[in-house]
Design a protein around this motif. Structure first.
Motif, short mmCIF file in Angstrom:
data_model
loop_
_atom_site.label_atom_id
_atom_site.label_comp_id
_atom_site.label_asym_id
_atom_site.label_seq_id
_atom_site.Cartn_x
_atom_site.Cartn_y
_atom_site.Cartn_z
N VAL A 1 0.87 -1.18 0.00
CA VAL A 1 0.00 0.00 0.00
C VAL A 1 0.90 1.22 0.00
CG1 VAL A 1 -1.78 1.26 1.26
CG2 VAL A 1 -1.69 -1.23 1.40
N GLN A 2 0.64 2.14 -0.91
CA GLN A 2 1.52 3.31 -0.94
C GLN A 2 0.96 4.43 -0.08
OE1 GLN A 2 2.83 4.60 -4.80
NE2 GLN A 2 3.96 6.31 -3.94
N GLY A 3 1.79 4.94 0.81
CA GLY A 3 1.41 6.09 1.62
C GLY A 3 2.13 7.32 1.10
N SER A 4 2.05 8.40 1.86
CA SER A 4 2.69 9.63 1.39
C SER A 4 3.41 10.31 2.56
CB SER A 4 1.63 10.56 0.84
OG SER A 4 2.10 11.87 0.79
N TRP A 5 4.62 10.72 2.32
CA TRP A 5 5.41 11.44 3.34
C TRP A 5 4.66 12.67 3.82
CZ3 TRP A 5 9.22 9.46 5.93
CH2 TRP A 5 10.05 8.50 5.35
N ASP A 6 3.94 13.25 2.90
CA ASP A 6 3.27 14.52 3.15
C ASP A 6 2.25 14.44 4.29
OD1 ASP A 6 3.30 17.08 2.22
OD2 ASP A 6 1.45 16.84 1.07
N SER A 7 1.64 13.28 4.47
CA SER A 7 0.52 13.20 5.40
C SER A 7 0.60 11.98 6.31
CB SER A 7 -0.78 13.14 4.60
OG SER A 7 -0.66 12.18 3.57
N ASP B 1 -0.55 12.20 10.35
CA ASP B 1 -2.00 12.28 10.62
C ASP B 1 -2.69 10.98 10.25
OD1 ASP B 1 -1.63 14.83 11.47
OD2 ASP B 1 -2.26 15.77 9.59
N GLN B 2 -2.28 10.44 9.12
CA GLN B 2 -2.94 9.23 8.63
C GLN B 2 -2.68 8.06 9.59
OE1 GLN B 2 -0.99 6.83 6.14
NE2 GLN B 2 -2.72 5.44 6.16
N THR C 1 -4.64 8.48 12.99
CA THR C 1 -6.05 8.11 12.87
C THR C 1 -6.21 6.60 12.75
OG1 THR C 1 -6.20 10.13 11.58
CG2 THR C 1 -8.16 8.79 11.67
N SER C 2 -5.34 5.98 11.95
CA SER C 2 -5.42 4.53 11.79
C SER C 2 -5.17 3.82 13.11
CB SER C 2 -4.39 4.05 10.77
OG SER C 2 -4.57 4.70 9.56
N GLU D 1 -5.69 5.03 16.14
CA GLU D 1 -6.84 5.28 17.03
C GLU D 1 -8.01 4.40 16.64
OE1 GLU D 1 -7.39 7.05 19.68
OE2 GLU D 1 -5.51 8.14 19.86
N GLY D 2 -8.17 4.17 15.35
CA GLY D 2 -9.29 3.37 14.89
C GLY D 2 -8.99 1.89 14.78
N GLY D 3 -7.78 1.49 15.17
CA GLY D 3 -7.42 0.07 15.12
C GLY D 3 -7.32 -0.46 13.70
N GLU D 4 -6.94 0.40 12.77
CA GLU D 4 -6.89 -0.02 11.37
C GLU D 4 -5.52 0.24 10.74
OE1 GLU D 4 -9.12 -1.38 9.31
OE2 GLU D 4 -10.87 -1.43 10.60
N PHE E 1 -14.30 7.96 12.09
CA PHE E 1 -13.58 6.74 11.75
C PHE E 1 -14.15 5.56 12.55
CE2 PHE E 1 -10.05 3.77 11.78
CZ PHE E 1 -9.47 3.94 10.53
N LEU E 2 -14.38 5.81 13.85
CA LEU E 2 -14.88 4.73 14.71
C LEU E 2 -16.31 4.34 14.33
CD1 LEU E 2 -13.37 5.98 18.10
CD2 LEU E 2 -12.63 4.02 16.73
N LYS F 1 -16.17 2.41 11.20
CA LYS F 1 -15.58 1.09 11.45
C LYS F 1 -16.66 0.14 11.98
CE LYS F 1 -11.94 -1.29 13.85
NZ LYS F 1 -11.19 -1.38 15.08
N LEU G 1 -7.96 10.14 2.59
CA LEU G 1 -6.65 9.62 3.02
C LEU G 1 -6.81 8.66 4.21
CD1 LEU G 1 -3.41 9.92 3.08
CD2 LEU G 1 -3.88 11.54 4.92
N VAL G 2 -7.63 9.10 5.15
CA VAL G 2 -7.75 8.36 6.40
C VAL G 2 -8.68 7.14 6.26
CG1 VAL G 2 -8.68 8.56 8.74
CG2 VAL G 2 -7.17 10.33 7.86
N PRO H 1 -5.05 0.54 -2.31
CA PRO H 1 -4.84 1.35 -3.51
C PRO H 1 -6.05 1.34 -4.45
CG PRO H 1 -2.99 -0.14 -3.14
CD PRO H 1 -4.02 -0.49 -2.13
N HIS I 1 1.13 10.83 -3.84
CA HIS I 1 2.18 9.82 -4.01
C HIS I 1 3.32 10.31 -4.90
CE1 HIS I 1 -0.93 6.46 -3.00
NE2 HIS I 1 -0.66 7.25 -1.98
#
Lengths: 429, 277
Positions: free
Chosen positions: A69-75, A78-79, A82-83, A85-88, B126-127, B130, B214-215, B220, B231
């Motif tokens: 999965v490609q992420g981004s340095w830019d964000s 935060d990403q 959130t992931s 916190e949401g267990g994802e 998000f929660l 989910k 994003l979140v 992909p 990206h």
């Protein structure tokens, strides 16, 4: 057809349409493990290297499938937050060591102490492990790093007749100041400092002159002391811009990429940049433009400079930590580490990988960069809690004002220490 | 009312300056998308690429799943626009026609809700998603976009409803039409330009939205265009400028096309009947 019928049809179509693109689950139901690997590689070659390695793993490990999965340095911060916190969160996380502290202390990342192979642990120097050690745990594997180097216009350097520095015999900061002056004139600056982010550049280069800035006392509390060793680099830059006029004042607010057009046009003879910028330079330089990589100047502590390596971590929530660690181990085998480093135009942290002949060629300055690897230390701010706030609210504005000539050294010191310690104290109660 | 020549010249000059100001980034984006790397690094950039190339587009498509992302963006934006309008229209009608304390409170709440920062909402959202098993799905994203654009859509549409004379509805009632019939057959056609404008607003908001996408989208094949565009950006803001410009140019086109297709409808509808002849 009545309006009511039209609306009903529209709603039904939309429901079907959206239902058709509903997401599935997280993996297959055939008993195979699926791991998500979030990579931040972004350049064409490095993305390809990462995907290729994932394909190789999947071909040889039918029971543990890795999904790239490609992420981004830019964000990414935060990403990830959130992931988590949401267990994802992804199972395997690519990030940088200076972004890990809060995640490690927050319990989001797995302690890798008992998960890593002996080969991996002993293959990476202790100084690199320090960048990912928080408290008693190890929360990532440092695998790529880049020194800050001077990229120079080789023709201008040759014309001026100055001594060309090498990693064995680098310029001192004083000599660098003199050379920059000599390379200036005729509408040209000897150097262009891209200091949009002045703090990390200043702090990391200041390690060469013995600058520590953050001092930890016996009770573990950190205070800021802006001593003589911390002042050499800022003073050099300030004097080049405001006294010698050998550095361009207009690039102080620029990013590294913004200085390249001027560099190619001969407006600046040298640009201090991260090692990976060579990829852009190679791509964008006009035909016949000759450039070379020089080591950053040395001080009382030689060529030492701070770095925050790129890291691979495992999420604490991952139900398959052992398998994730096995994949990290595969990804960071010496040969693979070299592939990743070449793809990103960076240096591997691994000792064996650093010996690869591909990293010792003089082409594109690889050999110069590799010779600096042994001098790279953890960035001074790595484990300082409250550093991000200190950087944004105190250090960045103070350094920007100092470099532009708006304030002097005394006021810079006062602000970094007094205002800075007030900020840090809030995190250490 | 006559305008003097100097004033008119001034007006046109100001309009032209404004148009140039608006067009500059987009024209620069187009120019950059067709430039080879050497021209991107030139100290004296030109508007027209000296050696135009399609390599940036090729690289953008090779590196990232742009078509898939465009389809996801389109689904999310269309879904959000249609649902937001379907929900907002009757609500706006009630808010505009029934000026009670409740309607005033609702309007106030709508305005206040616009001040909430994204970051405040994202973790609870998000929660919730989910628990609904809607993480990493376009329907989940649509739901968020509808909720996000609904207050402003409501506010916008309520203004359009107020502009429709209540006497027309009263006349329909006299002719025996019920509430729903009046709303569908009398008010809705007159509201068409407003509905289109509101849908366009919801579409463009969703099309360009980055942070929620994003979140909420992990894989992909689910990601939208704004997420895919990041990206091309590396650490410290370093960007692969050519492919980024090419992808960004392609990402801008659908919004422009949609707007070009329906903008006449908006202005035409708004002006219809404005002057008695």
């Amino acid at each position: 057809m009545t309006a009511r019928t039209k609306i009903a049809i529209l709603l039904a179509s939309l429901t079907l349409l959206l239902a058709g693109c509903s997401g599935g689950g997280d993996g297959a139901d055939d008993g195979r493990i699926t791991l998500r690997f979030q990579s931040l590689a972004w350049q064409e070659e490095s993305v390809e290297a990462n995907k290729e390695l994932v394909r190789e793993w999947n071909a040889t490990h039918p029971d543990v499938r890795v999904e790239h999965v490609q992420g981004s340095w830019d964000s990414v911060h935060d990403q990830l937050l959130t992931s988590f916190e949401g267990g994802e969160a992804p199972d395997i996380i690519h990030d940088a060591s200076d972004d890990l502290a809060d995640f490690a202390y927050g319990g989001y990342l797995a302690d890798l102490t008992g998960l890593l192979s002996e080969r991996l642990k002993s293959g990476i120097p202790e100084r690199s492990w320090e960048t990912v050690t928080f408290g008693d745990g190890v929360y990532g594997v440092p695998f790529l790093q880049e020194p800050r180097v001077l990229i120079a216009n080789a023709d201008l350097l040759k014309e001026s007749g100055v001594r060309v520095p090498t990693p064995e015999d680098p310029w001192t900061w004083e000599e660098f100041g003199r050379v920059a002056k000599r390379l200036s004139g005729d509408g040209r600056y000897g150097v262009a400092w891209p200091l949009k982010e002045p703090v990390s550049a200043t702090l990391n280069l200041s390690l060469s002159t013995g600058g520590q800035l953050f001092h930890r006392s016996a009770d573990g509390k950190v205070t800021v002391r802006f001593e003589e060793g911390d002042q050499v680099v800022p003073r050099t830059i300030h004097d080049q811009v405001n006294t010698d006029r050998s550095a361009s004042p207009t690039t102080l607010g620029s990013g590294g990429s913004d200085t390249l057009p001027g560099f190619f046009a001969g407006k600046y003879a040298m640009v201090p940049l991260g090692f990976s910028y060579r990829q852009q330079i190679e791509q964008q330089a006009p035909d016949g433009f000759d450039w070379q990589v020089l080591p950053a100047p040395a001080g009382a502590d030689g060529l030492t400079q701070g770095v925050s390596p790129q890291t691979l971590s495992i999420a604490e929530d991952s139900p398959h930590k052992k398998e994730a660690a096995a994949f990290v181990d595969f990804l960071l085998q010496p040969d693979n580490m070299v592939r990743l480093a070449l793809g990103d135009w960076m240096l591997p942290t691994g000792t064996e990988a650093l010996n690869d002949p591909a990293l010792h060629t003089p082409e594109h300055g690889w050999a110069t960069g590799t010779a600096l690897a042994g001098h790279l230390s953890p960035a001074p701010a790595q484990s300082v809690r409250g550093y991000p706030e200190w950087k944004d609210k105190v250090a960045t504005p103070a350094l920007q004002e100092y470099y532009s000539g708006a304030i002097g050294m005394a006021e810079l010191r006062e602000r970094l220490e007094e205002d800075g310690n007030l900020v840090l104290a809030r995190y250490q109660r | 009312m006559r305008t003097s020549t100097p004033a008119r010249v001034g007006q046109y000059a100001a309009l032209l300056a404004y148009l140039v100001f608006l067009a500059f980034p987009f024209l620069w984006l187009i120019s950059t998308a067709f430039k080879p790397p050497q021209e991107l690094g030139s100290l004296h950039p030109t508007w027209i690429p000296q050696n135009p190339t399609l390599d940036n587009f090729r690289q953008a498509f090779d590196e990232q799943p742009l078509l898939r992302a465009a389809l996801n963006s389109l689904l999310a934006a269309l879904g959000a626009a249609v649902i937001a309008v379907l929900i907002a229209t009757p609500m706006a009608y009630v808010m505009a026609r029934h000026r009670g304390r409740l309607a005033r409170a609702a309007t106030g709440w709508v305005v206040v809700s616009q001040a909430f920062p994204f970051v405040l909402l994202i973790i609870p959202l998000f929660l919730v998603l989910k628990n609904l098993r809607l993480i990493n799905s376009v329907p989940g994203l649509v739901m968020v976009y509808v909720v996000w654009s609904l207050p402003f859509a409501l506010w916008m549409l309520a203004g359009y409803v107020r502009a429709v004379p209540a006497e027309l509805e009263e006349a329909a009632a006299v002719d025996g039409a019920g509430r729903l019939r009046t709303l569908v057959s009398v008010t809705a056609p007159l509201l068409a330009p407003g509905i289109v404008a509101t849908a366009l607003f919801a579409f463009i908001t969703a099309w360009n939205e980055f942070f929620f996408a994003l979140v909420l989208l992990k894989t992909p094949e689910k990601q939208t265009l704004p997420v895919i565009l990041t990206h091309f950006i590396g650490a410290e803001g370093v960007a692969d400028l050519g492919p980024l410009a090419a992808a960004a140019f392609l990402a801008t086109l659908p919004s422009l096309v949609v707007f070009a297709l329906i903008q006449r409808r908006i202005t035409g509808g708004m002006l219809a009947g404005a002057v008695k002849s």
